[in-house]
Scaffold this motif. Structure first.
Motif, short mmCIF file in Angstrom:
data_model
loop_
_atom_site.label_atom_id
_atom_site.label_comp_id
_atom_site.label_asym_id
_atom_site.label_seq_id
_atom_site.Cartn_x
_atom_site.Cartn_y
_atom_site.Cartn_z
N ALA A 184 0.85 -1.19 0.00
CA ALA A 184 0.00 0.00 0.00
C ALA A 184 0.89 1.24 0.00
CB ALA A 184 -0.93 0.01 1.20
N MET A 185 0.33 2.35 -0.44
CA MET A 185 1.01 3.63 -0.37
C MET A 185 -0.01 4.67 0.10
SD MET A 185 1.37 4.15 -4.51
CE MET A 185 2.36 5.63 -4.43
N THR A 186 0.47 5.68 0.84
CA THR A 186 -0.44 6.65 1.44
C THR A 186 -0.14 8.05 0.93
OG1 THR A 186 1.03 6.89 3.36
CG2 THR A 186 -0.78 5.29 3.52
N PHE A 187 -1.14 8.91 1.04
CA PHE A 187 -1.07 10.28 0.55
C PHE A 187 -1.71 11.22 1.57
CE2 PHE A 187 -1.33 7.25 -2.84
CZ PHE A 187 -0.31 7.62 -3.71
N GLY A 188 -1.31 12.47 1.54
CA GLY A 188 -1.77 13.43 2.53
C GLY A 188 -3.16 13.99 2.27
N MET A 189 -3.72 13.74 1.07
CA MET A 189 -5.03 14.29 0.73
C MET A 189 -5.87 13.23 0.05
SD MET A 189 -5.86 17.55 -1.73
CE MET A 189 -7.55 18.07 -2.06
N GLY A 190 -7.08 13.03 0.53
CA GLY A 190 -7.95 12.00 -0.04
C GLY A 190 -8.34 12.28 -1.46
N SER A 332 -13.91 7.16 8.39
CA SER A 332 -13.96 6.20 9.50
C SER A 332 -12.80 6.36 10.48
CB SER A 332 -13.97 4.78 8.96
OG SER A 332 -15.16 4.51 8.24
N PHE A 333 -11.68 6.93 10.03
CA PHE A 333 -10.49 7.00 10.87
C PHE A 333 -10.31 8.35 11.54
CE2 PHE A 333 -9.95 4.06 7.34
CZ PHE A 333 -9.71 2.87 8.03
N GLY A 334 -11.17 9.31 11.23
CA GLY A 334 -11.10 10.62 11.86
C GLY A 334 -9.81 11.35 11.61
N ALA A 335 -9.25 11.20 10.40
CA ALA A 335 -7.95 11.79 10.11
C ALA A 335 -7.98 12.51 8.77
CB ALA A 335 -6.86 10.70 10.13
N ALA A 336 -6.93 12.36 7.97
CA ALA A 336 -6.85 12.98 6.65
C ALA A 336 -6.00 12.11 5.75
CB ALA A 336 -6.24 14.39 6.75
N GLY A 337 -6.15 12.30 4.44
CA GLY A 337 -5.33 11.56 3.49
C GLY A 337 -6.04 10.37 2.89
N GLY A 338 -5.28 9.59 2.11
CA GLY A 338 -5.85 8.42 1.45
C GLY A 338 -4.79 7.39 1.15
N TYR A 339 -5.21 6.27 0.55
CA TYR A 339 -4.27 5.19 0.24
C TYR A 339 -4.64 4.53 -1.08
CZ TYR A 339 -7.98 1.99 1.70
OH TYR A 339 -9.17 1.32 1.79
N ILE A 340 -3.66 3.90 -1.69
CA ILE A 340 -3.86 2.95 -2.78
C ILE A 340 -3.26 1.64 -2.32
CG2 ILE A 340 -3.25 2.31 -5.15
CD1 ILE A 340 -5.10 4.59 -5.25
N ALA A 341 -4.01 0.55 -2.45
CA ALA A 341 -3.52 -0.77 -2.04
C ALA A 341 -3.72 -1.76 -3.18
CB ALA A 341 -4.25 -1.25 -0.78
N LEU A 350 3.29 2.86 -9.30
CA LEU A 350 2.75 4.17 -8.93
C LEU A 350 3.80 5.06 -8.26
CD1 LEU A 350 -0.85 3.31 -7.68
CD2 LEU A 350 -0.21 4.60 -9.73
N LYS A 351 4.73 4.46 -7.55
CA LYS A 351 5.77 5.26 -6.90
C LYS A 351 6.70 5.93 -7.90
CE LYS A 351 5.89 2.91 -2.42
NZ LYS A 351 6.66 2.07 -1.47
N THR A 352 6.66 5.50 -9.14
CA THR A 352 7.49 6.13 -10.18
C THR A 352 6.72 7.13 -11.04
OG1 THR A 352 7.06 4.41 -11.84
CG2 THR A 352 8.90 4.04 -10.32
N VAL A 353 5.39 7.05 -11.03
CA VAL A 353 4.60 7.91 -11.94
C VAL A 353 3.59 8.80 -11.23
CG1 VAL A 353 4.84 6.26 -13.84
CG2 VAL A 353 2.85 6.11 -12.32
N SER A 354 3.31 8.56 -9.97
CA SER A 354 2.26 9.31 -9.27
C SER A 354 2.75 10.70 -8.88
CB SER A 354 1.81 8.55 -8.01
OG SER A 354 1.02 9.38 -7.20
N HIS A 355 2.05 11.72 -9.34
CA HIS A 355 2.38 13.08 -8.95
C HIS A 355 2.12 13.29 -7.46
CE1 HIS A 355 2.21 13.61 -13.29
NE2 HIS A 355 2.85 14.75 -13.14
#
Length: 496
Positions: A184-190, A332-341, A350-355
């Motif tokens: 999985a990889m995570t991001f600061g904005m959903g 559901s987690f009461g936080a911020a950000g998102g993930y791709i799994a 995605l780690k090579t092409v994701s802006h």
């Protein structure tokens, strides 16, 4: 395994009522009157007889072409501005089971607002706080506070540079384990998780088949990618198969060549409809036609399923049959950000092409810690039994509110197990009156109108939470009944 059946399809729901001819007549009459008054008012303003409240373009006197329109659009100036007190309401404190709204008033028909210095405590039926982790006490709060003392609040760097922390690596391993994927990889904005990763998965020559009710972040990602997009009717499996079959048979009509890739994009729970995706049937179709599947679990992860693991868990399916699992931590987690799994190969790509990965600042350490603590509670590693209690309570609350609304004859849509409960009101004046009355009665809720919905499908939307008590839901029902009677809202004969 859950059947997943319910009133998710707006067209098929027996509680979905078409607006009457009388409602339609008065709606168009109102719009016509507004248009006529606007033409007269704009003419008087142009002649200098009336004062203009529109913002002045600072470059106007220098001969520049207008850069932006500001409040000049018809809908903004003459409709939204006069009712915008129903939206953008400032809050004070934590949006938990209850929320405190700051009172404000306007003396210029919604152009500006002034705070009155008072507040109103309301039951919070508008936030996506499904599992009740939006709180300022308890384990999540304490561990996040400690992470601020250790790491601060911002990383000020990208993941590729100096933005990695042990928190983020731990979070991604935990998310992969929680979802049941290889990586999985995570991001600061959903929102950006969709809009900035879809262009790394599809491009020109590819076809995305998208549900007509998909979120704006998905739509933006498709547009940025340059791929072709075909739409299928919401949760309509016959229409989806028709679109898939035509895509295989005819290919790209412009180039006369087959599509390089076909990707089906759906959501787990649709936040405007309250409906749960018909995942078993989509799985069957994606395998039959060899299409990839992208599932946005922004509203379903944590909120449904026996273990709170989303729509795949809800139907008892194999997560490996979904090619791209996406979700956010904002609900559901009461936080911020998102993930791709997904598979390790997918995440490495995605780690090579994701802006969003290459250029966005890393997730804030206390936010990452909040998510870690919430997932550990859901998995039962911290506070054993608490995660399962919250999941069960959310399901119980969702079913209870829906049952009470149905018993009182209200036109609601969506699936029984969905924590999103839309109440159809149909008219623009109806949602504004309803919103104001509900606030007066101590209930903070969300109303949604055109153009976010179709003209006669405007609605109020209630979001259940594990932190709500039965007494809170009963108080909400009493307020809904009183507001509906005040509005003169149509109801069917209640089932007793």
């Amino acid at each position: 395994m859950n059947s997943g059946t319910g009133s998710g399809d707006l067209k098929k729901s027996k509680h979905s009522q078409e607006s009457s001819s009388k409602d339609a007549f008065f709606f168009y009459l109102t719009i016509s009157m507004i248009l006529l008054i606007t033409i007269v008012r704009d003419s008087l303003t142009y002649l200098g007889i009336l004062r203009s409240y529109e913002p002045v373009d600072p470059r106007k006197e220098e001969g520049y072409v207008k850069l932006y329109k500001g409040l000049q659009s018809f809908a903004t100036r003459n409709i939204y501005r006069r009712i915008r007190d129903c939206w953008n309401r400032p809050i004070v404190g934590v949006p938990d089971a209850c929320v405190t709204l700051k009172d404000r008033e306007t003396y210029d028909n919604g152009i500006t607002f002034q705070f009155t210095g008072t507040t109103k405590r309301c039951i919070n039926m508008g936030s996506y706080n499904y599992l009740g982790f939006s709180e300022n006490q308890g384990l999540c709060h304490e561990t996040s506070k400690k992470s601020i003392q250790k790491y601060g609040v911002g990383m000020t760097s990208f993941r590729r540079e100096l933005g990695d922390t042990l928190h983020l690596l731990e979070l991604e391993d935990l998310v992969a384990e929680y979802i049941g994927t290889e990586a999985a990889m995570t991001f600061g904005m959903g929102f950006a998780t969709n809009s900035l990763n879809i262009p790394g998965l599809v491009k020109k020559g590819d076809l995305v088949i998208s549900d007509q009710c998909n979120h704006a972040s998905l739509v933006l990602g498709m547009r940025l990618s340059g791929c072709a997009v075909n739409i299928f009717k919401h949760n309509d499996m016959q229409d989806l198969e028709k679109v898939l079959r035509n895509a295989i048979v005819f290919g790209d009509l412009r180039t006369r060549r087959p599509w390089k890739r076909i990707v089906i994009v759906v959501e787990g729970i649709y936040s405007m409809e309250g409906s749960i995706v018909k995942l078993p049937e989509i799985m069957r179709l994606k395998k039959k036609y060899k299409a990839y599947l992208y599932v946005d679990e922004a509203h379903s992860i944590g909120a449904i399923g026996p273990s709170g693991k989303g729509v795949v868990d809800y139907f008892g399916l194999d997560v490996r049959d979904v090619d791209i699992m996406m979700g956010t931590f904002t609900k559901s987690f009461g936080a911020a950000g998102g993930y791709i799994a997904g598979s390790k190969a997918l995440i490495d790509h995605l780690k090579t092409v994701s802006h969003g990965w290459c250029y966005a600042t890393s997730m804030s350490p206390p936010v990452a810690q909040q998510i870690i603590s919430a997932i550990r509670i859901i998995l039962g590693r911290d506070l054993p039994g608490e995660g399962q209690r919250r999941i069960a309570q959310l399901l119980s609350n969702s079913r209870y509110l829906r049952r009470r609304l149905k018993e009182n004859g209200f036109p609601i849509i969506g699936d029984e197990d969905s924590p999103v409960v839309p109440l159809m009101i149909h008219t623009l004046h109806g949602i504004t009156v309803f919103s104001r009355k509900m606030k007066e009665l101590g209930i903070a809720t969300v109303v949604v109108g055109f153009p976010a919905t179709k003209v006669f499908e405007q609605r109020a939307r209630f979001c259940c939470s594990a932190s709500h008590t039965k007494e809170m839901l009963d108080q909400t029902m009493d307020a809904i009944i009183e507001a509906a009677e005040f509005l003169g809202m149509k109801r069917t004969k209640g089932r007793r």
